[in-house]
Design a protein around this motif. Sequence first.
Motif, mmCIF file in Angstrom:
data_model
loop_
_atom_site.group_PDB
_atom_site.id
_atom_site.type_symbol
_atom_site.label_atom_id
_atom_site.label_comp_id
_atom_site.label_asym_id
_atom_site.label_seq_id
_atom_site.Cartn_x
_atom_site.Cartn_y
_atom_site.Cartn_z
ATOM 1 N N ARG A 263 1.835 -10.388 1.683
ATOM 2 C CA ARG A 263 2.014 -11.825 1.498
ATOM 3 C C ARG A 263 2.100 -12.153 0.007
ATOM 4 O O ARG A 263 1.441 -11.529 -0.827
ATOM 5 N N SER A 264 2.928 -13.123 -0.307
ATOM 6 C CA SER A 264 3.114 -13.508 -1.716
ATOM 7 C C SER A 264 1.826 -14.029 -2.321
ATOM 8 O O SER A 264 1.599 -13.881 -3.534
ATOM 9 N N GLN B 122 0.097 -13.210 -6.037
ATOM 10 C CA GLN B 122 -0.267 -14.262 -6.985
ATOM 11 C C GLN B 122 -1.745 -14.199 -7.364
ATOM 12 O O GLN B 122 -2.108 -14.410 -8.525
ATOM 13 N N CYS C 178 3.725 -2.792 -0.949
ATOM 14 C CA CYS C 178 5.020 -3.086 -1.579
ATOM 15 C C CYS C 178 5.928 -1.869 -1.542
ATOM 16 O O CYS C 178 7.135 -1.974 -1.299
ATOM 17 N N GLY D 159 8.191 -5.724 -6.742
ATOM 18 C CA GLY D 159 7.001 -6.567 -6.780
ATOM 19 C C GLY D 159 5.774 -5.859 -7.315
ATOM 20 O O GLY D 159 4.775 -6.508 -7.648
#
Length: 793
Positions: A191-192, A196, A217, A225
């Motif tokens: 998940r992004s 973050q 990733c 990423g």
Amino acid sequence: MSRPVGLKPPLFPNPESLKQFAGSDACLGVALSPRANELAVFTVPIGERKLNQGFPGIKAASIPGQNGAWFAKWGSIDDSTVHLYTDAFVTFQAFQGTAAQHLEDGVPLDSSQNLEFCHRYVELYHGNVQAHLDRLAVEQDFNAKLYSHYSTVLTTLHLFQTIYAPQSGIVAGLVGEELLFWLNINFVAPRSEEGQMLAAKEKPWLEDEFWMYLIRCTIRGLSAGAMHFFSTLASHPSATLRRIAPLLPPLLKSHPRSTSFRSEHEFFSAHRKWKDSLRRLRSEIELLEDSDGQGDWREGLEDLLGVLEGNQEVIMKVCGEDVGGGGWREVIGIWGVWVEPNLRRDDLPDTLALILDSLPLDPTLLEETVHAAALAGEAKRFIQLSSELDIWFGSHIGDVFLKLGYNASVSSGTGALSTPSTGLFAELDDRQPRKGSEDQDEDSLTLRDFLLMDYAAILHSDPSLWQLEFDYLAACGDVGRARLGEILRRMAVDVEVDEKEKSTQKGDANGAIGLKDKTMAIDDGEEPTTEKLGELTGLQRVEKLVEWCKDYELWDELRSLCKVVAQLLVRKRRYGDAVSYSIWASDVKGVGRIADLLLEEYIEHGAAEFCSLVSEIPDLADLRLDTPSFLFNGRGVEVFTSRLQFLARYAEFHEKFRSGDKKDAAKILVLMLKSGIVPRWWWGVVLIDAAGMLEDEALWFTDEEAYELLRHLEEIYIRAQQGCGADYLGALQKIMKKSGMGSSDGNRQENTNLDPREDWSDEQAIAQLEAVRLALARYLARSFTARAGRPGV
């Protein structure tokens, strides 16, 4: 396909009430609605008990209704799903048409052209479902359960497309990248938010999720990423890791992907070189002493290298659901990229079995079992499970499989396309030419047809979707057409015309069937919409039903429908349309009855109304062009012309007479008698019509025509003496009884001494014809004198 139906609340609240009813003098009846999934249960009295007396065992307090009838409904479709069904219907129709064309052109089932063709239409179905999800997402009352359901349908459809209908049209190619794409699109990870959160940390390696994020990733092919986090390791306290970390980004960036090469040979060559670089890195790490690994970084680095090396044990571990992985589906999604770069579709059953030994699926989750059946090549099981997931999805998947050459019977075995030892497409390698449903044995029902008919039964619950239901049933061969025919037989019709329909029919003298624009409620260039289909009423609805019967050659149903419609139109005094439908119903007696009723209209309302009604009868030449001759057992439409010809000619006679063209009127009148098209019971009226022109100063008839009138008059006298006068004077007697007049139409003379309610005898009717005898005698005398005693014209 039949299923038990339970009433809620139950008709009999307890076993005792059922026993009481069974011992009563009554029984239960059930009536199904032809327009929707509704039924009525009603009590039928046996003996002298009246319907409204009630029956033991059925308590009005326990169930709705107290009049001996109860209504139930099942299988409603919500409005949002209707959009999906109508969108997919357009795709389905186009799919069938193009597939039929391919079949006619002889396109092989195993050709890349056919696979690309199937891929395109599966892509359209994919778009239909995605549009449905977009609508659900913006609904004011968001339905999370429904959204999740169709998300699963979309994921499964995408998997089917990936395995069985690839975009390239080549099933023998590498499948790893396609499975990885399916995985990343439908099961997003990582998940992004995780990235973050780690990026916001000064020392992200201290977080427990750091190495797992890098691994996730990597296995998903999203190495870009992870690059930022590899650079942060330059500040790591371990000098060994600081030395090794810079080696990882170039290795990840240089990882060969099959989609980047023009040939498999180039890909495998590059992959071998990349593996050599990976082995060198592994050698350096193996030289590290145990003391060089501080904290968790050594284990995380080992797992990352294990993924790059395609170590099955490591991949099973990092993809396990206990560590936040995607389970067996994630493993098979990445298998062809990291473990077995030469993975092909035929290898999927073996690979799936291997993976499930370590990461078993959850048999309680239908989604997982459906996906496993697709990957294992168990086509029939996949179709059946898909229908359990969603009947719309399963029925359309079965149809696509038919286009691919797989056509399982409902009563056949497992229906697997392959076994783990033979490969995914083993049974499709010897494909037979695709057959339509109508080509199957009558006693066999294909799984595809079974599910489409099941889906049509769902559509039956919404009356606005009747066109969709009919089209799906018609696509199911003889069995589906038989069911469609039964529905049509029971379809309620009416012939009411609203103002909008009147405006579209104004000026149309061609009648009802086959002569109007078949688009009706569907404008040119527009896709059919639920709203428009639901708005069809009256003859618009009837015309659409007739169109369906014609399109699918349901001739028996067409005759039955048209006969009923003709009877309804007659009650509305719409005789022109009634004639059209009677001809389509091959109802010779019906046309004769309409002709008699039009003559009764003449008796009741006079010549003007009669002419107006006859003018609405369509041109038989047009009907002949649009009517299949075999509907009339080879007799053709001419079998109806004799009765209708008289109506048309008799109306023309009155039109000529009123316009003053008495010469032509006289010729028409005599011609009708000579040709024998005048019904015998109307002879007296026709002769009365002639009497007025015989008394005119002008000589409208030739001697030959006058003698023809006299011949018919004498025959009436002779038959009357033999006791058959009513056969020739019936219409004249009715006219005399109706208005008490001595002659018909413009020559009618009111007789105040006659009672309109009196039954006129043959003698009284014959007496009226004396005026015709006298007029003929005078006419012939005048004609003889005018010709100076010379016979002739």
